[in-house]
Design an enzyme around this catalytic site. Structure first.
Site: not given
Length: 340
Positions: A128, A153
């Site tokens: 990501s 995350y």
């Protein structure tokens, strides 16, 4: 044609990747736990589209379940793996940290173990853009250090990259990580900005605009993302003891392991305020904008340096924000016209 395992096959990107592979004649085995992070009905509708292909097999299961994964690999002689299953989203990771670590880190290790044992030819996995965290240099390059994540995350995705490198180095397991930049398009996730904004504008409900709209994201249309994923799938990394194409700075971050890491984005950041303008123009209605301060874990701008991926695969995103929003809204209106 290849037999490919796609984890998170009922998810947004997993669905599109699986559909393209099937259309190209590959055999696809999908696994997904169909969790309730968002509407399970949407996930089942995606699966219904994939199940129109006889070459698609689906297994409902969780990658954190060792026995489940072991059985899956034993029963399916897949050659390559595209790993897209994960707990996703920055804000939700603040609320459910244990779930994120369980799925994103432990689940990934479980998968890599099976790939090692079964001698999988290539593992392509989702990272990501959030790993860049507090980095101030723009655009983001995979040659930049990423030591300051600002969300859990992001930390789990950076952990995946490091774990993948360990497996590549120790066991000669070829792995390629892709740092996705804000993917959107038809069949998208209802918790993401494009879907949320479109829904709110059409329904006449307020939109939460964080940091007063002074945010930029490298919005990337899903078809361009799929092109990139399938482009690297056939570029299987090999050990490279004599790489000489790196600059001195890049050499410090290079590796001899069969491991690669790329940004995959549109290379054209769009302001959130402009995004809303484009959606307004497409649906013919004005948004009700409510301004909010910056959210914990957010960053001001994401911007992908995609030069490495371009050199490796010829990746060239071609969908403008206007074209992408038009295609998303067309799908949205059609999908919800059936009462879904």
């Amino acid at each position: 044609m290849n037999h490919i395992l796609v984890t998170g096959a009922a998810g947004f990107i997993g669905f599109h990747v699986s559909a393209r592979l099937l259309a190209q004649g590959h055999q696809v085995t999908g696994i997904d736990n169909l969790n309730r992070h968002y509407d399970v009905g949407l996930k089942r509708d995606r699966l219904a589209e994939l199940q129109k292909y006889s070459a698609f097999q689906f297994h409902e299961g969780d990658i954190t379940d060792v026995a489940c994964l072991s059985n899956l690999f034993s029963q399916n002689s897949c050659q390559k793996v595209i790993h897209l299953a994960a707990e996703v989203g920055v804000r939700n990771s603040l609320l459910k940290p244990l779930e994120y670590v369980q799925s994103n880190v432990l689940g990934f290790v479980n998968l890599l173990e099976q790939c090692r044992l079964k001698k999988i030819e290539h593992v392509v996995y989702a990272s990501s853009s959030s790993v860049y965290g507090a980095n101030r240099k723009i655009p983001y390059s995979t040659h930049d250090a990423v030591d300051h994540p600002v969300s859990l995350y992001a930390a789990t995705k950076r952990a995946d990259e490091l774990i993948a490198h360990s497996y590549s180095h120790l066991y000669d397991l070829p792995t390629t990580g892709l740092r996705f930049f804000t993917v959107y398009g038809p069949w998208g996730r209802p918790d993401m900005a494009v879907y949320l904004f479109t829904k709110a504008i059409l329904e006449g409900t307020p939109i939460k605009v964080f940091n007063h709209g002074d945010l930029k994201r490298d919005f990337t249309f899903v078809d361009d993302i799929v092109n990139g994923v399938l482009g690297v799938l056939e570029q299987i990394p090999v050990r490279n003891e004599g790489e000489t194409n790196f600059t001195a700075d890049e050499m410090e971050l290079s590796t001899v392991a069969p491991y690669r890491l790329y940004n995959i984005g549109n290379h054209q950041p769009v302001g959130i305020a402009r995004l809303i303008d484009v959606i307004e123009q497409r649906v013919g209605k004005t948004a009700i904008r409510e301004n909010y301060p910056m959210q914990p874990g957010d960053v001001l701008e994401t911007y992908a340096d995609i030069s490495d991926l371009q050199r490796a695969t010829g990746f060239s995103p071609s969908t403008s924000i206007e074209q992408g929003i038009d295609r998303f809204v067309t799908w949205y209106l059609d999908y919800h016209s059936t009462g879904k």
